[in-house]
Design an enzyme around this catalytic site. Structure first.
Site, PDB file in Angstrom:
ATOM      1  N   GLY A 119       0.978  -0.980  -0.012  1.00  0.00           N
ATOM      2  CA  GLY A 119      -0.069   0.066   0.054  1.00  0.00           C
ATOM      3  C   GLY A 119       0.995   1.328  -0.146  1.00  0.00           C
ATOM      4  O   GLY A 119       1.827   1.194  -0.072  1.00  0.00           O
ATOM      5  N   LEU A 120       0.088   2.797  -0.922  1.00  0.00           N
ATOM      6  CA  LEU A 120       0.912   3.381  -0.108  1.00  0.00           C
ATOM      7  C   LEU A 120       1.599   4.083   1.225  1.00  0.00           C
ATOM      8  O   LEU A 120       1.231   3.116   2.466  1.00  0.00           O
ATOM      9  CB  LEU A 120      -0.336   4.857  -0.184  1.00  0.00           C
ATOM     10  CG  LEU A 120      -0.635   4.683  -2.123  1.00  0.00           C
ATOM     11  CD1 LEU A 120      -1.409   6.011  -1.501  1.00  0.00           C
ATOM     12  CD2 LEU A 120       0.156   5.634  -3.301  1.00  0.00           C
TER      13      LEU A 120
ATOM     14  N   GLY B 184       1.892   5.683   4.440  1.00  0.00           N
ATOM     15  CA  GLY B 184       1.430   6.123   5.501  1.00  0.00           C
ATOM     16  C   GLY B 184      -0.162   5.539   5.406  1.00  0.00           C
ATOM     17  O   GLY B 184      -1.238   6.247   6.256  1.00  0.00           O
ATOM     18  N   SER B 185      -0.045   4.180   4.635  1.00  0.00           N
ATOM     19  CA  SER B 185      -1.489   2.924   4.178  1.00  0.00           C
ATOM     20  C   SER B 185      -2.064   3.440   5.998  1.00  0.00           C
ATOM     21  O   SER B 185      -3.168   2.285   5.891  1.00  0.00           O
ATOM     22  CB  SER B 185      -1.684   2.596   3.350  1.00  0.00           C
ATOM     23  OG  SER B 185      -0.304   1.779   3.785  1.00  0.00           O
ATOM     24  N   GLY B 186      -0.755   2.631   6.618  1.00  0.00           N
ATOM     25  CA  GLY B 186      -0.734   1.704   7.841  1.00  0.00           C
ATOM     26  C   GLY B 186      -0.657   0.533   7.602  1.00  0.00           C
ATOM     27  O   GLY B 186      -1.065   0.170   8.646  1.00  0.00           O
ATOM     28  N   LYS B 187       0.415   0.723   7.080  1.00  0.00           N
ATOM     29  CA  LYS B 187       0.605  -1.277   6.907  1.00  0.00           C
ATOM     30  C   LYS B 187       1.335  -1.786   7.574  1.00  0.00           C
ATOM     31  O   LYS B 187       1.414  -2.830   7.764  1.00  0.00           O
ATOM     32  CB  LYS B 187       2.085  -1.305   5.177  1.00  0.00           C
ATOM     33  CG  LYS B 187       1.698  -0.775   4.131  1.00  0.00           C
ATOM     34  CD  LYS B 187       2.466  -1.161   2.734  1.00  0.00           C
ATOM     35  CE  LYS B 187       3.671  -0.255   3.279  1.00  0.00           C
ATOM     36  NZ  LYS B 187       2.361   1.082   2.886  1.00  0.00           N
TER      37      LYS B 187
ATOM     38  N   SER C  14       6.430  -1.607  -1.852  1.00  0.00           N
ATOM     39  CA  SER C  14       5.949  -2.688  -3.034  1.00  0.00           C
ATOM     40  C   SER C  14       4.963  -1.678  -4.735  1.00  0.00           C
ATOM     41  O   SER C  14       4.416  -2.537  -4.642  1.00  0.00           O
ATOM     42  CB  SER C  14       6.126  -3.657  -2.583  1.00  0.00           C
ATOM     43  OG  SER C  14       4.835  -4.697  -2.020  1.00  0.00           O
TER      44      SER C  14
END
Length: 198
Positions: A32-33, A35-38, A106
Site C-alpha cells: 500500500g501507499l 502512510g496507508s497503515g501497513k 512494493s
C-alpha cells in the site's frame, strides 16, 4: 549461477516444522501507499499471533533499509532489488516454519508477482487500501509534503506510480475499519484457510 554451487536438501521437513510449531508457515505481504497503515496493521497482527503462540517475524520496510538494503536508493531498479532481497529473506523465514509479515510499499505488480512465484502457496497478498488524500493527511514522516515540494524524487503516489493489486487475498479498506478490525480480518483469514488453528 556458478556450477560449483549445489543445493542441499534439509533433513527436517516442512511437515515436521509445522507440527512442532502448531501452525503452517505463510508470507503475509502487506502492500500500500506510504502512510496507508501497513506497518501499524502488520504489527497489530503480529501481536495477536504472538499472543496465540504462533512463531512470527515482521520485516518492515524502513527497518530493512537500515541494514540489509542500506545500499539501495529509491529509483525503480533499486526498488525492484529491494523487493527481490526481501522476498528471498522472507521465503527463508517461511521455509523455517514462521508466519512472516512484510510491510513494504512494493508499488509494482511484477515485483509482487515475483514474490508470489517464489513463495508459492504460502504467499498471501494484503492490500492496505487507503486513499491518497488520507495518506497525505496522515503523512507521519512528512514525506508527502517534501514530495509535493519536489524534494523527494520518485515518490510513490506523487511522482512514481503505485500499481494496486487487482485481486489480493485480503483487501483492507482503512477508511472503513479500525486497526483492531483490520488486524482481526487478517487473523480470521488465517483461521479460515487453516494456516493457524481456530
Amino acid at each position: 549461477m556458478n556450477s560449483n554451487i549445489v543445493w542441499h536438501n534439509a533433513s527436517v521437513t516442512t511437515g515436521e516444522r509445522n507440527e512442532q510449531k502448531g501452525h503452517a508457515p505463510c508470507l503475509l505481504w502487506y502492500t500500500g501507499l506510504s502512510g496507508s497503515g501497513k506497518s501499524t496493521i502488520a504489527n497489530a497482527v503480529d501481536r495477536i499471533l504472538f499472543e496465540r503462540g504462533c512463531h512470527t517475524y515482521l520485516l518492515d520496510g524502513d527497518n530493512v533499509r537500515h541494514g540489509l538494503n542500506s545500499d539501495l536508493g529509491f529509483d525503480d531498479n533499486s526498488r525492484k532489488e529491494n523487493i527481490r532481497r526481501i522476498t528471498e529473506v522472507a521465503n527463508l523465514f517461511a521455509d523455517a516454519g514462521l508466519i512472516v509479515g512484510t510491510a513494504f510499499i512494493s508499488p509494482f505488480i511484477a515485483d509482487r508477482e515475483q514474490a508470489r512465484n517464489l513463495a508459492k502457496e504460502t504467499f498471501i497478498e494484503v492490500f492496505v487500501d487507503t486513499p491518497l488524500e488520507i495518506c497525505e493527511q496522515r503523512d507521519p514522516k512528512g514525506l508527502y509534503t517534501k514530495a509535493r515540494k519536489g524534494e523527494i524524487p520518485n515518490f510513490t503516489g506523487i511522482s512514481s506510480p503505485y500499481e494496486a493489486p487487482p485481486s489480493p487475498q485480503i483487501h483492507i479498506e482503512t477508511d472503513k475499519l479500525s486497526i483492531e478490525e483490520a488486524a482481526n480480518q487478517i487473523v480470521e483469514y488465517l483461521v479460515k484457510h487453516k494456516v493457524i488453528p481456530a
